[in-house]
Design a protein around this motif. Structure first.
Motif, PDB file in Angstrom:
ATOM      1  N   LYS A 231       0.813  -1.216   0.000  1.00  0.00           N
ATOM      2  CA  LYS A 231       0.000   0.000   0.000  1.00  0.00           C
ATOM      3  C   LYS A 231       0.850   1.271   0.000  1.00  0.00           C
ATOM      4  N   HIS A 232       2.074   1.181   0.484  1.00  0.00           N
ATOM      5  CA  HIS A 232       2.933   2.361   0.581  1.00  0.00           C
ATOM      6  C   HIS A 232       3.668   2.646  -0.720  1.00  0.00           C
ATOM      7  N   HIS A 233       3.490   1.787  -1.743  1.00  0.00           N
ATOM      8  CA  HIS A 233       4.149   2.008  -3.025  1.00  0.00           C
ATOM      9  C   HIS A 233       3.213   2.756  -3.978  1.00  0.00           C
ATOM     10  N   PRO A 234       3.791   3.415  -4.986  1.00  0.00           N
ATOM     11  CA  PRO A 234       2.964   4.200  -5.916  1.00  0.00           C
ATOM     12  C   PRO A 234       2.002   3.321  -6.726  1.00  0.00           C
ATOM     13  N   TYR A 235       0.934   3.917  -7.174  1.00  0.00           N
ATOM     14  CA  TYR A 235      -0.036   3.260  -8.059  1.00  0.00           C
ATOM     15  C   TYR A 235       0.133   3.845  -9.450  1.00  0.00           C
ATOM     16  N   PRO A 236      -0.301   3.104 -10.501  1.00  0.00           N
ATOM     17  CA  PRO A 236      -1.035   1.835 -10.476  1.00  0.00           C
ATOM     18  C   PRO A 236      -0.142   0.645 -10.118  1.00  0.00           C
ATOM     19  N   GLN A 237      -0.780  -0.382  -9.535  1.00  0.00           N
ATOM     20  CA  GLN A 237      -0.122  -1.659  -9.258  1.00  0.00           C
ATOM     21  C   GLN A 237      -0.889  -2.743 -10.004  1.00  0.00           C
ATOM     22  N   ASN A 238      -0.342  -3.140 -11.141  1.00  0.00           N
ATOM     23  CA  ASN A 238      -0.961  -4.156 -11.985  1.00  0.00           C
ATOM     24  C   ASN A 238      -0.089  -5.415 -11.938  1.00  0.00           C
ATOM     25  N   LEU A 239      -0.605  -6.467 -11.318  1.00  0.00           N
ATOM     26  CA  LEU A 239       0.178  -7.660 -11.045  1.00  0.00           C
ATOM     27  C   LEU A 239      -0.443  -8.894 -11.687  1.00  0.00           C
ATOM     28  N   TYR A 240       0.394  -9.906 -11.895  1.00  0.00           N
ATOM     29  CA  TYR A 240      -0.124 -11.191 -12.355  1.00  0.00           C
ATOM     30  C   TYR A 240       0.730 -12.313 -11.783  1.00  0.00           C
ATOM     31  N   GLU A 241       0.141 -13.502 -11.738  1.00  0.00           N
ATOM     32  CA  GLU A 241       0.870 -14.693 -11.322  1.00  0.00           C
ATOM     33  C   GLU A 241       0.342 -15.888 -12.106  1.00  0.00           C
ATOM     34  N   VAL A 242       1.248 -16.710 -12.600  1.00  0.00           N
ATOM     35  CA  VAL A 242       0.901 -17.976 -13.239  1.00  0.00           C
ATOM     36  C   VAL A 242       1.508 -19.071 -12.372  1.00  0.00           C
TER      37      VAL A 242
END
Length: 351
Positions: A231-242
């Motif tokens: 939460k303390h990092h800048p946005y946007p935060q677009n993540l993925y995991e396979v």
């Protein structure tokens, strides 16, 4: 391990500098074997640099005496047949001894048994396999000729693993950041925080930690947890995991089945249903596949802002905008749109 003799240390009289000619080494600990090994390593290291080592006679109240340091080598027996079977070579005992001598050991041969004298500073030698490793190092790993084992299975990388790697590379092009999370989770993360009905999952019988007492049956909660940590990092935060999940399946020998899944989260002020659905469409279009999309899906998504996609009657993907109550459970302040895709189904119809 504490190397100290309070309060003598830290005094001006015991200060060590380039003119110091005498050192008294005190090793403190609760395990005699461990502190003896530490003392041996320190003493032999100083001896290599020209120091002269003197004995210390330790007298105990029971009348016993311990002389330190004990720099005598100790003996371990090594079967030369064990060496050859482990390394896949055909060394004679003499050849094995020659390799051991390169590593600082000395040895005598009694038939196929090699009696190895191990230097006092080699505290890492705990089992004959450690001596075999020394032989392999001395012989040089590059000199070993690899052989193909006589297996009946076809060698090669799993096609689904190749596909998963290609999918990961494709998602990077959508400016998504890959994460890798733990396979273990718990019911609180999988169901309560996600506001999903509790299901039967694989649980460990005697877990060491409550946070990791079950195998996950969905990938999305793991990625949501990453958002809550950042939460303390800048946005946007677009993540993925396979990665894999484990589903209860009584029809299998183990009672469970591993499935490959893809989870994507888009977390920023304008995250919405349209963007997350467009991402799914982009994946399908690049694979030249089409899916039937209908309203519905998991309870963690907002009603009317969620969907479920199917290919040939097989459920492929669940997605939508995450409910505010779920975001509160994870203490996430930004809107989140997410999807989870069944890679096994995707790969099946691609094939």
């Amino acid at each position: 391990m504490v190397l100290s003799m309070p309060p003598i240390i830290n005094g001006e009289y015991t200060r060590v500098n380039e003119f110091t000619a005498e050192l008294f080494i005190d090793v403190t600990g609760t395990d005699l074997k461990a502190i003896t090994e530490v003392l041996n390593v320190i003493c032999t290291t100083l001896a290599d640099r020209g120091a002269e080592i003197h004995e210390v006679h330790n007298h105990y109240p029971d009348g016993s005496e311990l002389i330190t340091p004990n720099l005598r080598p100790w003996e371990m027996e090594l079967d030369n047949r064990y060496v050859n079977a482990t390394l896949g070579v055909d060394f004679t005992p003499e050849e094995s001894v020659a390799q051991l001598e390169k590593m600082g050991h000395s040895a005598q041969i009694v038939w196929n048994i090699i009696k190895v004298n191990i230097p006092c500073y080699r505290a890492d030698i705990m089992h004959p396999i450690d001596l075999v490793e020394d032989i392999a190092i001395a012989y040089d790993y590059d000199n070993f000729v690899p052989n193909i084992p006589p297996l009946l299975s076809e060698a090669g990388e799993d096609p689904e693993e190749v596909f998963s790697r290609s999918l990961r590379n494709f998602l990077v092009g959508h400016e998504l950041l890959e994460v890798v999370t733990f396979m273990m989770s718990n019911k609180d993360k999988l169901f309560k925080r996600m506001m999903l009905p509790e299901e039967q999952i694989c649980e460990t019988e005697n877990p060491k930690m409550e946070a990791y007492d079950s195998l996950r049956n969905r990938l999305l909660p793991s990625v949501m947890e990453i958002l809550s940590f950042n939460k303390h990092h800048p946005y946007p935060q677009n993540l993925y995991e396979v990665d894999d999940v484990v589903i209860i399946d009584p029809s299998t020998d183990t009672g469970a089945r591993t499935k490959r899944r893809l989870a994507v989260v888009q977390c920023h002020a304008k995250a919405n249903f349209s963007d997350i659905k467009a991402l799914m469409n982009s994946i399908l279009e690049n694979l030249e596949l089409t899916a039937e999309v209908e309203a519905g899906g998991w309870e963690c998504f907002i009603d009317g802002r969620s969907y479920v996609a199917k290919i040939g009657g097989d459920v492929l993907c669940w997605g939508g905008e995450v409910k505010p109550e779920v975001l509160d459970n994870w203490d996430i302040q930004m809107p989140v749109a997410a999807l989870e895709m069944d890679i096994d189904v995707l790969f099946k119809h691609l094939s």
